[in-house]
Design a protein around this motif. Structure first.
Motif, PDB file in Angstrom:
ATOM      1  N   SER A  90       0.650  -1.250  -0.008  1.00  0.00           N
ATOM      2  CA  SER A  90       0.076  -0.094   0.144  1.00  0.00           C
ATOM      3  C   SER A  90       0.888   1.251  -0.007  1.00  0.00           C
ATOM      4  N   MET A  91       2.157   1.161   0.216  1.00  0.00           N
ATOM      5  CA  MET A  91       2.902   2.215   0.315  1.00  0.00           C
ATOM      6  C   MET A  91       3.977   2.303  -0.819  1.00  0.00           C
ATOM      7  N   TYR A 113      11.736   2.384   2.225  1.00  0.00           N
ATOM      8  CA  TYR A 113      10.996   1.504   2.414  1.00  0.00           C
ATOM      9  C   TYR A 113       9.996   1.848   3.235  1.00  0.00           C
ATOM     10  N   ARG A 114       8.730   1.966   3.106  1.00  0.00           N
ATOM     11  CA  ARG A 114       7.857   2.367   4.297  1.00  0.00           C
ATOM     12  C   ARG A 114       6.935   1.522   4.859  1.00  0.00           C
ATOM     13  N   GLU A 115       7.124   0.117   4.740  1.00  0.00           N
ATOM     14  CA  GLU A 115       5.904  -0.908   5.445  1.00  0.00           C
ATOM     15  C   GLU A 115       6.681  -1.463   6.301  1.00  0.00           C
ATOM     16  N   GLN A 116       5.996  -2.283   7.114  1.00  0.00           N
ATOM     17  CA  GLN A 116       6.709  -3.254   7.942  1.00  0.00           C
ATOM     18  C   GLN A 116       6.883  -4.500   7.267  1.00  0.00           C
ATOM     19  N   TYR A 117       6.021  -4.920   6.287  1.00  0.00           N
ATOM     20  CA  TYR A 117       6.390  -6.027   5.697  1.00  0.00           C
ATOM     21  C   TYR A 117       7.086  -6.105   4.441  1.00  0.00           C
ATOM     22  N   GLY A 118       8.017  -6.983   3.975  1.00  0.00           N
ATOM     23  CA  GLY A 118       8.551  -7.278   2.722  1.00  0.00           C
ATOM     24  C   GLY A 118       9.709  -6.112   2.593  1.00  0.00           C
ATOM     25  N   GLY A 119      10.321  -5.840   3.748  1.00  0.00           N
ATOM     26  CA  GLY A 119      11.565  -4.986   3.626  1.00  0.00           C
ATOM     27  C   GLY A 119      12.774  -5.670   3.245  1.00  0.00           C
TER      28      GLY A 119
ATOM     29  N   ASN B  25       5.364  10.207  -0.924  1.00  0.00           N
ATOM     30  CA  ASN B  25       4.237   9.706  -0.502  1.00  0.00           C
ATOM     31  C   ASN B  25       2.800  10.555  -0.239  1.00  0.00           C
ATOM     32  N   LYS B  28      -3.546   7.460   0.494  1.00  0.00           N
ATOM     33  CA  LYS B  28      -4.029   6.444  -0.518  1.00  0.00           C
ATOM     34  C   LYS B  28      -4.872   5.350   0.414  1.00  0.00           C
ATOM     35  N   SER B  30      -5.831   1.534  -0.148  1.00  0.00           N
ATOM     36  CA  SER B  30      -5.392   0.347  -1.035  1.00  0.00           C
ATOM     37  C   SER B  30      -6.161  -0.498  -0.611  1.00  0.00           C
ATOM     38  N   ASN B  65      -3.273   5.104   4.180  1.00  0.00           N
ATOM     39  CA  ASN B  65      -2.007   5.782   4.690  1.00  0.00           C
ATOM     40  C   ASN B  65      -2.415   7.022   4.879  1.00  0.00           C
ATOM     41  N   GLU B  68       3.121   9.081   5.684  1.00  0.00           N
ATOM     42  CA  GLU B  68       4.312   8.103   5.526  1.00  0.00           C
ATOM     43  C   GLU B  68       4.560   7.066   6.662  1.00  0.00           C
ATOM     44  N   HIS B 100       5.076   3.203  11.320  1.00  0.00           N
ATOM     45  CA  HIS B 100       6.202   2.948  10.772  1.00  0.00           C
ATOM     46  C   HIS B 100       7.238   4.093  10.824  1.00  0.00           C
ATOM     47  N   ASP B 103      12.779   1.345   9.445  1.00  0.00           N
ATOM     48  CA  ASP B 103      12.824  -0.019   9.430  1.00  0.00           C
ATOM     49  C   ASP B 103      13.104  -0.328  10.790  1.00  0.00           C
ATOM     50  N   TYR B 122       1.436 -14.730   6.536  1.00  0.00           N
ATOM     51  CA  TYR B 122       1.077 -14.885   5.171  1.00  0.00           C
ATOM     52  C   TYR B 122       0.454 -16.094   4.459  1.00  0.00           C
ATOM     53  N   TYR B 153       7.924  -3.896  16.162  1.00  0.00           N
ATOM     54  CA  TYR B 153       8.905  -4.687  15.209  1.00  0.00           C
ATOM     55  C   TYR B 153      10.271  -3.780  14.860  1.00  0.00           C
ATOM     56  N   ASN B 155      13.663  -4.156  12.355  1.00  0.00           N
ATOM     57  CA  ASN B 155      14.495  -4.801  11.147  1.00  0.00           C
ATOM     58  C   ASN B 155      15.879  -4.407  10.847  1.00  0.00           C
TER      59      ASN B 155
END
Lengths: 175, 354
Positions: A90-91, A113-119, B25, B28, B30, B65, B68, B100, B103, B122, B153, B155
Motif C-alpha cells: 500500500s505504500m 521502504y515504508r512498510e513493516q512487511y516485505g522490507g 508519499n 492513499k 489500498s 495511509n 508516510e 512505521h 525500518d 502470510y 517490530y 528490522n
C-alpha cells in the motif's frame, strides 16, 4: 532560546527533507566511486512512451515524473541513474537503478521502504541479481530473480519496476 | 538578530520545498484480498467417501495511509460463503493502526496476527502448497490466529524482530484432538487480566531463505482451568533456483490440565518445472510429509497419546499462470498411529490474491 528552537527546526527539517537525497548520494557514490559528480533532472514522461513501456514491463509508472541523473567523472559521462517509485502492498517503495553508459545495470538500491512487511527487498544479496541486466534480459521472478519468503508483493513490484527502468533508460540514452 | 531570523526562516522554507519535492508519499486507500474455492474428498478408514465443494475463504483487505508513518490495515473475511446458525463465519481478521517510524522501529495496535510460524501472517493461497493449509497450521499453530493486541517490530541488518502482547487463550476449550485451536478468542471479549507474550526472530540475509523461530508464553484461563503454556517453534523456507522447500517444527508444553504437550512438524519440497519447457506458467509438483500429535503427552496417558498422533504424506501440484492465481491438486494419505487406520484425501482448489 528562540534561535535555538529555530536551529533545531532547521536541523530536523533538513534531516527529514534530505533523507532521500542523502540516500541517493550515498548510492551513487557507492556504485560509481567517490570522485564522481552528477547533474539531476526531474523528467516528465511523454504519454505515448510511458504507455509503451508500461505495456512492455507489465507495470504502470508510479507517476508521470522520474528523477534522472547523469553521472560524470573527469567531465565525462560514465553512467546514468533513475530514481523512481513502485507500490508495495500500500505504500511507495523508492528505489534507484544505476546504469553504465550502455544501459546495463551496475547497481540498484532501495532508497526508502515504508512498510513493516516485505522490507527484505533492501537486501544487497537480493539486489545484486539485477547487475548486468538490460532491457533485453529476462526478469522472471522465481527463475531469473529469486523470490523472498514474506516479501512476494515487494519482490514482484520492485522487479517489474527495475525492468521498466531498463526500457526507459534505453529511450533516454538514445535521445 | 532580525536578519539572522530571516536567514533561518528562509532556510526552513528552502528545506521544506526540498522535502516536498522529493517526498513521494501521498495519502492513499489500498484494496487487496484473496479467496479460495476447494473441492475436498475424504475417505476415513472404512467409512464411505465424503466430498464437498466449499468457497472456503473470501477476504477483503482495505488499507489507508494517512502519512508516510501512520497507516491503517484491515482485513474482513467471510468463511464458507454463507453465515447461518453458527455455520460459516464473518471475521474481522485484522484492523490495526501501524506506526512505521523507520525500518528499525514500528508498532501495530488493534486486531493483529501473532507472528508465530510461517503462514499465520502470510496466508494467501498462492503462497503455500496444498489446497488446504498444512495440517500443522491447523493443529499445532492454529492459523489464522487473530485477536486483539499490539506489537513492536524492528528490522536491522537482515534480522527481523517482533515482540507481541496479545489476548489470552481460553484454557477450558483446549482439546486432545485440536490442541489450543478451540481456545482462540478471536477478539471476542477476551479476558484482559492476562496476556500472551510472544517474541519472534527471523534472519533474511541468505538469498531465497527465511529462517527463524518464536517463543510465546501464556497463562491461559477459563472458568474451570488455568494453564501456563509455552509455544516454541522453528521455521525455515527456501525459495530460489526453482526450488521451494519448507520446514517447520513446533511444540506446546502445558503445566496443568488434560494436555501436557502438543508436538508436530512438516516439510515440503517442490520444484518449478516450467524451466524445462520454457513456459510462462509456473508448474510446481511437490511432496509434503507431516507428523502431528496434538496430545503427545496427556495427564491421563495411555491411548490418548496415540489416538491423536498421525503421519501424513501428500503429493500435489500447484499451477500458477500468473503469480497471483493458483490452481492446486493434491492427494494425501494419513495414518493414525494408534491403529494404523488410513484416511485418504483428494483436494482440488482455485485461489487468488490481489
Amino acid at each position: 532560546m528562540i534561535k535555538l528552537i529555530f536551529l533545531l527546526i532547521v536541523f530536523y527539517v533538513n534531516i527529514y527533507g534530505q533523507s532521500i537525497k542523502d540516500a541517493v548520494d550515498k548510492s551513487i557514490f557507492n556504485c560509481y566511486g567517490k570522485d564522481v559528480n552528477y547533474i539531476s533532472d526531474k523528467i516528465i514522461l511523454e504519454k505515448k512512451l510511458k504507455r509503451e513501456i508500461e505495456i512492455k514491463s507489465e507495470q504502470n509508472f508510479f507517476s508521470d515524473e522520474i528523477y534522472f541523473y547523469k553521472i560524470y567523472s573527469n567531465n565525462q559521462i560514465i553512467g546514468y541513474s533513475i530514481l523512481d517509485n513502485v507500490y508495495g502492498k500500500s505504500m511507495p517503495i523508492t528505489f534507484i537503478v544505476m546504469f553504465d553508459i550502455n544501459g546495463i545495470i551496475l547497481c540498484s538500491e532501495i532508497i526508502k521502504y515504508r512498510e513493516q512487511y516485505g522490507g527484505a527487498v533492501k537486501n544487497e544479496n537480493w539486489l545484486i541479481q539485477f547487475k548486468g541486466k538490460n532491457c533485453e534480459s529476462d526478469f522472471k521472478v522465481g527463475k531469473d530473480v529469486n523470490t523472498i519468503s514474506g516479501a512476494t508483493i515487494s519482490v514482484n513490484s520492485v522487479t517489474k519496476g527495475i525492468k521498466k527502468l531498463t526500457f526507459l533508460i534505453k529511450e533516454l540514452i538514445s535521445k | 538578530m532580525k536578519s539572522l531570523t530571516a536567514i533561518f526562516l528562509f532556510t526552513i522554507l528552502i528545506s521544506k520545498s526540498l522535502a516536498q519535492d522529493i517526498d513521494f508519499n501521498t495519502s492513499k486507500v489500498s484494496i487487496g484480498g484473496y479467496g479460495e474455492l476447494h473441492y475436498n474428498s475424504e475417505k476415513v478408514g472404512s467409512q464411505p467417501t465424503k466430498s464437498s465443494l466449499d468457497f472456503h475463504r473470501f477476504v477483503l483487505f482495505l488499507g489507508y495511509n494517512w502519512t508516510e508513518k501512520w497507516s491503517l490495515k484491515t482485513e474482513i473475511e467471510l468463511e464458507h460463503n454463507f453465515v447461518r446458525n453458527g455455520q460459516g463465519e464473518v471475521e474481522l481478521e485484522q484492523a490495526y493502526i501501524n506506526y512505521h517510524y523507520a525500518d528499525w522501529f514500528g508498532f501495530n495496535i488493534g486486531v493483529i496476527l501473532p507472528s508465530i510460524g510461517l503462514i499465520n501472517e502470510y496466508h494467501e493461497p498462492p503462497l503455500f502448497f496444498g489446497t488446504e493449509r498444512p495440517v500443522y497450521h491447523n493443529l499445532i499453530i492454529p492459523t489464522t490466529w487473530f485477536g486483539n493486541g499490539a506489537s513492536v517490530y524492528s528490522n536491522i541488518n537482515g534480522f527481523d524482530i517482533k515482540l507481541t502482547i496479545f489476548e489470552s487463550l481460553n484454557s477450558d476449550k483446549f482439546s486432545f484432538s485440536q490442541g489450543i485451536r478451540p481456545g482462540r478468542m478471536k477478539g471476542y471479549f477476551p479476558d484482559a487480566s492476562r496476556f500472551l507474550y510472544s517474541a519472534r526472530l527471523d534472519y533474511l540475509n541468505i538469498p531465497g531463505m527465511k529462517i527463524g523461530g518464536s517463543i510465546s508464553f501464556n497463562n491461559a484461563k477459563g472458568d474451570s482451568t488455568n494453564v501456563n503454556l509455552i509455544i516454541s517453534e522453528f521455521h525455515s523456507k527456501y525459495n530460489a533456483n526453482n526450488i521451494t522447500a519448507v520446514f517447520e517444527i513446533g511444540n506446546i508444553s502445558y503445566d496443568s490440565g488434560i494436555l501436557r504437550q502438543s508436538f508436530g512438524y512438516y516439510f515440503d519440497f517442490g520444484y518449478d518445472i516450467n524451466s524445462f519447457f520454457n513456459l510462462k506458467t509456473k508448474i510446481q509438483p511437490f511432496i509434503r510429509y507431516s507428523d502431528i500429535n496434538t496430545a503427545t503427552k496427556t495427564s491421563s496417558g495411555g491411548l490418548n497419546e496415540k489416538l491423536f498422533h498421525f503421519k501424513e504424506i501428500m503429493f500435489g501440484i500447484s499451477v500458477k499462470p500468473i503469480d497471483e492465481i493458483v490452481f492446486k491438486l493434491d492427494y494425501s494419505e494419513r495414518t493414525r498411529q494408534s491403529d494404523n487406520r488410513k484416511s485418504k484425501f483428494i483436494n482440488f482448489g482455485a485461489g487468488f490474491m490481489f
